[in-house]
Write a protein that holds these residues in place. Structure first.
Motif, PDB file in Angstrom:
ATOM      1  N   ALA A 283      -3.797   5.767 -16.789  1.00  0.00           N
ATOM      2  CA  ALA A 283      -5.201   6.179 -16.735  1.00  0.00           C
ATOM      3  C   ALA A 283      -5.360   7.459 -15.909  1.00  0.00           C
ATOM      4  CB  ALA A 283      -6.045   5.053 -16.152  1.00  0.00           C
ATOM      5  N   ALA A 284      -4.617   7.550 -14.801  1.00  0.00           N
ATOM      6  CA  ALA A 284      -4.707   8.744 -13.950  1.00  0.00           C
ATOM      7  C   ALA A 284      -4.220   9.985 -14.690  1.00  0.00           C
ATOM      8  CB  ALA A 284      -3.884   8.526 -12.680  1.00  0.00           C
ATOM      9  N   GLN A 285      -3.146   9.844 -15.464  1.00  0.00           N
ATOM     10  CA  GLN A 285      -2.628  10.973 -16.239  1.00  0.00           C
ATOM     11  C   GLN A 285      -3.652  11.453 -17.263  1.00  0.00           C
ATOM     12  OE1 GLN A 285       1.269   9.855 -17.841  1.00  0.00           O
ATOM     13  NE2 GLN A 285       1.638   8.717 -15.951  1.00  0.00           N
ATOM     14  N   LEU A 286      -4.347  10.517 -17.897  1.00  0.00           N
ATOM     15  CA  LEU A 286      -5.356  10.884 -18.890  1.00  0.00           C
ATOM     16  C   LEU A 286      -6.583  11.508 -18.229  1.00  0.00           C
ATOM     17  CD1 LEU A 286      -5.034   7.830 -21.288  1.00  0.00           C
ATOM     18  CD2 LEU A 286      -4.423  10.199 -21.796  1.00  0.00           C
ATOM     19  N   PHE A 291      -9.990  13.141 -19.702  1.00  0.00           N
ATOM     20  CA  PHE A 291     -10.553  11.940 -20.339  1.00  0.00           C
ATOM     21  C   PHE A 291     -11.269  11.074 -19.302  1.00  0.00           C
ATOM     22  CE2 PHE A 291      -7.124  13.171 -23.183  1.00  0.00           C
ATOM     23  CZ  PHE A 291      -7.704  13.015 -24.438  1.00  0.00           C
ATOM     24  N   ASP A 292     -12.303  10.387 -19.755  1.00  0.00           N
ATOM     25  CA  ASP A 292     -13.055   9.478 -18.897  1.00  0.00           C
ATOM     26  C   ASP A 292     -12.466   8.070 -19.039  1.00  0.00           C
ATOM     27  OD1 ASP A 292     -14.931   8.280 -17.280  1.00  0.00           O
ATOM     28  OD2 ASP A 292     -16.479   8.168 -18.843  1.00  0.00           O
ATOM     29  N   VAL A 293     -11.487   7.756 -18.209  1.00  0.00           N
ATOM     30  CA  VAL A 293     -10.830   6.440 -18.275  1.00  0.00           C
ATOM     31  C   VAL A 293     -10.810   5.841 -16.857  1.00  0.00           C
ATOM     32  CG1 VAL A 293      -9.428   6.646 -20.362  1.00  0.00           C
ATOM     33  CG2 VAL A 293      -8.641   7.719 -18.246  1.00  0.00           C
ATOM     34  N   PRO A 294     -11.928   5.281 -16.433  1.00  0.00           N
ATOM     35  CA  PRO A 294     -12.010   4.750 -15.064  1.00  0.00           C
ATOM     36  C   PRO A 294     -11.272   3.433 -14.863  1.00  0.00           C
ATOM     37  CG  PRO A 294     -14.057   4.319 -16.248  1.00  0.00           C
ATOM     38  CD  PRO A 294     -13.215   5.184 -17.146  1.00  0.00           C
ATOM     39  N   HIS A 295     -10.921   2.742 -15.957  1.00  0.00           N
ATOM     40  CA  HIS A 295     -10.280   1.429 -15.811  1.00  0.00           C
ATOM     41  C   HIS A 295      -9.463   1.102 -17.059  1.00  0.00           C
ATOM     42  CE1 HIS A 295     -13.687   0.514 -18.338  1.00  0.00           C
ATOM     43  NE2 HIS A 295     -14.523   0.755 -17.337  1.00  0.00           N
ATOM     44  N   HIS A 296      -8.793  -0.065 -17.026  1.00  0.00           N
ATOM     45  CA  HIS A 296      -7.909  -0.468 -18.121  1.00  0.00           C
ATOM     46  C   HIS A 296      -8.631  -0.574 -19.453  1.00  0.00           C
ATOM     47  CE1 HIS A 296      -4.884  -2.533 -15.158  1.00  0.00           C
ATOM     48  NE2 HIS A 296      -4.678  -1.245 -15.279  1.00  0.00           N
ATOM     49  N   THR A 297      -9.832  -1.110 -19.427  1.00  0.00           N
ATOM     50  CA  THR A 297     -10.570  -1.305 -20.682  1.00  0.00           C
ATOM     51  C   THR A 297     -10.807   0.019 -21.384  1.00  0.00           C
ATOM     52  OG1 THR A 297     -11.661  -3.268 -19.769  1.00  0.00           O
ATOM     53  CG2 THR A 297     -12.660  -2.249 -21.715  1.00  0.00           C
ATOM     54  N   ALA A 298     -11.214   1.024 -20.611  1.00  0.00           N
ATOM     55  CA  ALA A 298     -11.445   2.342 -21.193  1.00  0.00           C
ATOM     56  C   ALA A 298     -10.149   2.938 -21.728  1.00  0.00           C
ATOM     57  CB  ALA A 298     -12.061   3.270 -20.144  1.00  0.00           C
ATOM     58  N   LEU A 299      -9.045   2.704 -21.026  1.00  0.00           N
ATOM     59  CA  LEU A 299      -7.743   3.188 -21.499  1.00  0.00           C
ATOM     60  C   LEU A 299      -7.391   2.567 -22.844  1.00  0.00           C
ATOM     61  CD1 LEU A 299      -4.892   4.430 -21.254  1.00  0.00           C
ATOM     62  CD2 LEU A 299      -4.272   2.469 -19.819  1.00  0.00           C
ATOM     63  N   GLU A 301      -9.391   1.220 -25.045  1.00  0.00           N
ATOM     64  CA  GLU A 301     -10.316   1.689 -26.091  1.00  0.00           C
ATOM     65  C   GLU A 301      -9.930   3.074 -26.582  1.00  0.00           C
ATOM     66  OE1 GLU A 301     -14.100   1.435 -24.205  1.00  0.00           O
ATOM     67  OE2 GLU A 301     -14.313  -0.734 -24.517  1.00  0.00           O
ATOM     68  N   LEU A 302      -9.503   3.924 -25.668  1.00  0.00           N
ATOM     69  CA  LEU A 302      -9.103   5.274 -26.039  1.00  0.00           C
ATOM     70  C   LEU A 302      -7.864   5.251 -26.927  1.00  0.00           C
ATOM     71  CD1 LEU A 302      -9.693   8.317 -25.636  1.00  0.00           C
ATOM     72  CD2 LEU A 302      -8.182   8.232 -23.637  1.00  0.00           C
ATOM     73  N   VAL A 303      -6.904   4.425 -26.573  1.00  0.00           N
ATOM     74  CA  VAL A 303      -5.679   4.318 -27.365  1.00  0.00           C
ATOM     75  C   VAL A 303      -5.982   3.754 -28.751  1.00  0.00           C
ATOM     76  CG1 VAL A 303      -3.447   3.159 -27.545  1.00  0.00           C
ATOM     77  CG2 VAL A 303      -4.168   4.132 -25.364  1.00  0.00           C
ATOM     78  N   ARG A 304      -6.796   2.709 -28.787  1.00  0.00           N
ATOM     79  CA  ARG A 304      -7.106   2.072 -30.064  1.00  0.00           C
ATOM     80  C   ARG A 304      -7.952   2.951 -30.969  1.00  0.00           C
ATOM     81  NH1 ARG A 304      -8.395  -3.554 -26.899  1.00  0.00           N
ATOM     82  NH2 ARG A 304      -6.209  -4.224 -26.639  1.00  0.00           N
ATOM     83  N   SER A 305      -8.631   3.939 -30.373  1.00  0.00           N
ATOM     84  CA  SER A 305      -9.409   4.876 -31.189  1.00  0.00           C
ATOM     85  C   SER A 305      -8.514   5.863 -31.928  1.00  0.00           C
ATOM     86  CB  SER A 305     -10.403   5.643 -30.308  1.00  0.00           C
ATOM     87  OG  SER A 305      -9.726   6.605 -29.497  1.00  0.00           O
TER      88      SER A 305
END
Length: 405
Positions: A283-286, A291-299, A301-305
């Motif tokens: 998440a930190a790398q993204l 990218f707006d990835v404050p937590h695992h869920t956002a990470l 969702e981004l991958v699955r998109s």
């Protein structure tokens, strides 16, 4: 009395309290019936070579304890059909607890690790042991009531925790994400609710036990790797969970990545696998890429998109995990590696990166029949393993004899 999980360093076998280990004891006979296959007294006499009178006495003891129950009658060529007996997994219950960094999953199971009731609560481990364990005690009591059982029906309590456990005492040792838990007496605190054996182990060890017991019981050598907030592994060798000398076996997260960066790690070193390939690290790398990835869920969702940069980042993290696992494959030669944890749910790109590195860096003989798979227990590996931790100990020869006596 409280027992903790102990692995004998000489032979890898679970060390047990002294007791009746006679080969013709009820506890020894019970081990033959744990597979659930109905057998007659004659079957048991043929398997053991014991006198029919000895078999009958031991069967009666096990029936009285409810650990076995009548399973019907076999067909007969004449006379009265012989009765059969089988393991009764409903004789007792087990309380299984899987604690994570931000959650607690608690379940009541039978003696065959079948989940009877289960609940997952958002519970931050950083609140400290008293708050977390008090919540566990309350939830567990409610679950027992839901299935019509009481604490007196428990064979034991199994607890998986996200930190290094000194298995001889069941206490955590300097857990990095668990302030206030260092050397806290978890079994002692839980005895306020449950006066039964309480076993504590690292959460990844519990997951390895759970996945092995339910999905790979015939696999003698495997690893379970959890990739989430941290990274760790549970090691099954020759069919037994391995802890190492102080219970620190499997701490993959603090192995330096061969091509890692100078990224600082919570352990004080740099370039550790956890610092570059865990969920927070990805998440930190993204975030550095905008990218707006404050937590695992956002990470996730981004991958699955299907975002290309997110997919490349996750695949590279998989390669870094695989580069460390390649050394483990050469050293331990497992036939199955199971990948679990929240990052493993990001999809095939993460697993593909792991496989790519392992197969390219490991010896051909070591990977000849190696399978690298995602977890098959749908998030239940921790509670299934906590249950198996209890039944493996509580249903040993010595403890069955003690239970009957």
């Amino acid at each position: 009395m409280v027992f903790v999980s102990v692995i004998d360093e000489q032979n890898g076998a679970a060390a047990a309290p002294a007791g009746n280990t006679l080969p013709n004891s009820a506890g020894a006979l019970f081990q033959l019936l744990r597979d659930g296959v109905p057998r007659t007294r004659a079957d048991l006499a043929e398997m053991t070579g014991f006198a029919r009178s000895t078999i009958s006495a031991r069967v009666e003891e096990l029936l009285a304890s409810a650990l076995i129950s009548p399973a019907g009658e076999n067909s007969s060529t004449g006379g009265r059909p012989p009765s059969t007996f089988a393991f009764n997994p409903e004789a007792r219950t087990v309380l299984a607890v899987d604690l994570g960094g931000t959650h607690a999953r608690i379940a009541v199971t039978d003696l065959a690790t079948r989940v009877l009731a289960e609940r997952e609560e958002r519970l931050d481990i950083s609140q400290g042991p008293v708050v977390v364990l008090d919540a566990v005690g309350r939830i567990a009591t409610t679950l027992l009531e839901e299935v019509g059982r009481s604490p007196a029906d428990l064979l034991g309590v199994g607890v998986g925790v996200p930190g290094p456990v000194e298995f001889a005492t069941g206490r955590l040792t300097s857990p990095p994400i668990m302030p206030g838990w260092d050397h806290f007496d978890i079994p002692g605190h839980l005895r306020r609710w449950f006066s039964v054996p309480i076993l504590v182990d690292n959460d990844v060890n519990a997951m390895a036990l759970g996945e092995h017991a339910v999905k790979y019981p015939d696999v003698s050598n495997m690893m379970f790797v959890k990739v989430a907030t941290g990274i760790g592994a549970g090691i099954i060798s020759d069919g037994r969970l391995q802890h190492g000398a102080q219970g620190a076996a499997g701490d993959l997260g603090h192995i330096a990545v061969p091509d890692g960066s100078a990224t600082p790690c919570t352990c004080g070193n740099t370039g550790c696998l956890e610092a570059v390939a865990s969920g927070p690290a990805i998440a930190a790398q993204l975030r550095e890429s905008g990218f707006d990835v404050p937590h695992h869920t956002a990470l996730l969702e981004l991958v699955r998109s299907g975002d290309p940069e997110a997919l490349l980042t996750v695949r590279q993290a998989g390669r870094q995990v695989g580069s460390v696992l390649a050394s483990c494959v050469n050293l331990l030669n497992p036939s199955v590696i199971v990948i679990g944890g929240v990052v493993s749910t990001a999809g095939e790109h993460f697993l593909a990166g792991i496989r790519e590195a392992v197969y390219s860096r490991s010896l051909p003989l070591a990977t000849q029949h190696l399978r690298i798979l995602g977890t098959q227990t749908r998030g239940q590996a921790g509670i299934l393993g906590a249950s198996a931790l209890v039944t493996g100990h509580g249903l040993s020869v010595e403890n069955v004899n003690r239970l009957i006596g």
